[in-house]
Design an enzyme around this catalytic site. Structure first.
Site, PDB file in Angstrom:
ATOM      1  N   TYR A 141      47.297  19.007 -12.601  1.00 32.26           N
ATOM      2  CA  TYR A 141      48.050  17.473 -12.196  1.00 32.26           C
ATOM      3  C   TYR A 141      48.644  17.177 -12.805  1.00 32.26           C
ATOM      4  CZ  TYR A 141      43.679  16.374  -8.768  1.00 32.26           C
ATOM      5  OH  TYR A 141      43.043  16.817  -8.248  1.00 32.26           O
ATOM      6  N   LYS A 191      36.569  28.551 -12.917  1.00 29.68           N
ATOM      7  CA  LYS A 191      36.529  29.198 -11.543  1.00 29.68           C
ATOM      8  C   LYS A 191      36.913  30.483 -12.183  1.00 29.68           C
ATOM      9  CE  LYS A 191      36.793  31.672  -7.413  1.00 29.68           C
ATOM     10  NZ  LYS A 191      35.797  31.666  -6.143  1.00 29.68           N
ATOM     11  N   ASP A 223      33.338  27.300  -6.258  1.00 31.06           N
ATOM     12  CA  ASP A 223      33.514  28.142  -4.736  1.00 31.06           C
ATOM     13  C   ASP A 223      31.242  27.949  -4.525  1.00 31.06           C
ATOM     14  OD1 ASP A 223      33.130  30.301  -6.355  1.00 31.06           O
ATOM     15  OD2 ASP A 223      34.037  30.908  -4.471  1.00 31.06           O
ATOM     16  N   ASP A 247      37.846  16.331  -9.043  1.00 32.23           N
ATOM     17  CA  ASP A 247      38.333  15.746  -7.408  1.00 32.23           C
ATOM     18  C   ASP A 247      37.697  16.304  -6.997  1.00 32.23           C
ATOM     19  OD1 ASP A 247      40.032  13.788  -6.237  1.00 32.23           O
ATOM     20  OD2 ASP A 247      41.805  15.008  -6.923  1.00 32.23           O
ATOM     21  N   ASP A 251      34.243  14.011  -4.566  1.00 34.19           N
ATOM     22  CA  ASP A 251      34.589  13.186  -3.316  1.00 34.19           C
ATOM     23  C   ASP A 251      33.593  14.054  -2.038  1.00 34.19           C
ATOM     24  OD1 ASP A 251      36.146  11.109  -4.078  1.00 34.19           O
ATOM     25  OD2 ASP A 251      37.908  12.653  -2.915  1.00 34.19           O
TER      26      ASP A 251
END
Length: 362
Positions: A141, A191, A223, A247, A251
């Site tokens: 970001y 990851k 994942d 993020d 959610d």
């Protein structure tokens, strides 16, 4: 003692849920003999309307002079066009960066009274009670370069995921501190099988773990973690991860509780050590929900629980924080529900009445 709180009601349902959060603080003040000084400022769409900026300089200045910041919601569909020069969400990103809020805490708790509110089977989500520690000021970001350009072969764009050893170490320490105060189990999500930044993340997490021999550290690929959050959510206690992964995963996990209107968050400028005050910004994870604004149907519980987090982490008022959380639980046990968590046999209440009920229980 007088506590200074910057109040950012923002857009949409923000002013409605904020009013209930402040109502709870007033109840806490009356019962425990505290004094709260509220200073309201602008952020988001309403700030753009009045000043041209999503985060006016006055807002940041006031926030820096406060013990904590309480924010309700940011977002306005009038600014959805990506070609516009400024968007309400820009104010939130700038506020996080301007206040150095690097640690985002998002608890996910499934109340026993709401196990049927989720789309998942009750026996899967029952007992779920964990917390995300998300790195908030680094990663893709904020990394550079970040740009879009046109080539002879068409348009291209690039975003850069970059992390320093320092950034990783401080958020991982935040994860360990929170885990130490809970069940002493920490899952670090990355990851590392693909990304260089994740490989560094895992290395640093292992190094920092030497400082916390009483906490068990395990690793999960993002994942695999996404899958396990749905299959066995009650197996988690504390999860620490980087900005983008946090993020998305938080959610996803919000749906376990049946409604985003139930989940609070804290964004901290320091490592949350039990019993110590850490400056922070507190907000419900839901958006501004403009379609229901002004109708007295928004769920204020996420804002109220954000108030509890503020009492705990920024003001070191643990007894008061627990009282607010117990009040929410009591009201739910008595069957009161806003529209988003309504079920047969419950009593429907509006935003203001839910706030009244919780305040009375405090």
């Amino acid at each position: 003692m007088k506590y200074r709180v910057t109040v950012l009601s923002g857009d949409g349902i923000g002013p409605e849920v904020m009013a209930e959060g402040l109502k709870i603080l007033q109840a806490v003040a009356a019962k425990y003999h505290h004094e709260f000084e509220f200073k309201s400022e602008l952020i988001g769409g309403i700030a753009i309307d009045q000043t041209g900026s999503a985060l006016p300089a006055a807002t940041l200045k006031t926030a820096r002079k406060s013990h904590a910041v309480l924010l309700a919601a940011v977002g306005d569909p009038r600014f959805d066009d990506p070609k516009l020069p400024v968007h309400p969400e820009d104010g939130l990103l700038a506020l996080r960066k301007g206040l150095g809020l690097f640690a985002n805490l998002r608890p996910v708790k499934v109340f026993d009274q709401l196990v049927d509110a989720s789309t998942l089977k009750p026996d899967v989500i029952r007992g779920t009670d964990f917390i995300f520690i998300r790195e908030l000021t680094g990663g893709v970001y904020f990394g550079k370069p970040k740009k879009e350009w046109v080539t002879a072969g068409g348009r291209k764009a690039v975003d850069t995921m970059v992390y320093s050893e320092h950034e990783i170490a401080r958020i991982v320490r935040a994860g360990f501190e929170v885990a130490r105060a809970r069940k002493k189990v920490l899952v670090s999500v990355d990851k590392a099988n693909v990304l260089k930044s994740s490989r560094l993340w895992r290395q640093v997490a292992i190094e920092v773990s030497a400082e916390y021999p009483d906490v068990t550290l395990t690793h999960a690929l993002v994942d695999a973690c996404a899958m396990q959050l749905i299959r066995t959510p009650s197996a988690f206690d504390v999860i620490v991860t980087e900005n983008l992964f946090g993020d998305i995963l938080s959610d996803e996990a919000a749906q376990l509780a049946g409604s985003m209107g139930m989940l609070p968050s804290a964004s901290l400028a320091g490592i949350p050590v039990s019993g110590h005050k850490t400056f922070g910004l507190y907000e419900p994870i839901h958006g501004s929900a403009p379609s229901i604004a002004g109708q007295d149907i928004a769920n204020p519980v996420a804002t109220i629980l954000s108030v509890a987090m503020m009492l705990r982490y920024s003001l070191a008022l643990e007894t008061e924080a627990r009282a607010v959380e117990a009040a929410v639980n009591s009201v739910l046990e008595r069957g009161y529900r806003t529209d988003d968590i309504m079920a047969p046999g419950n009593t429907r209440v509006g935003t203001r009445q839910m706030g009244d009920l919780v305040a009375a229980e405090v």
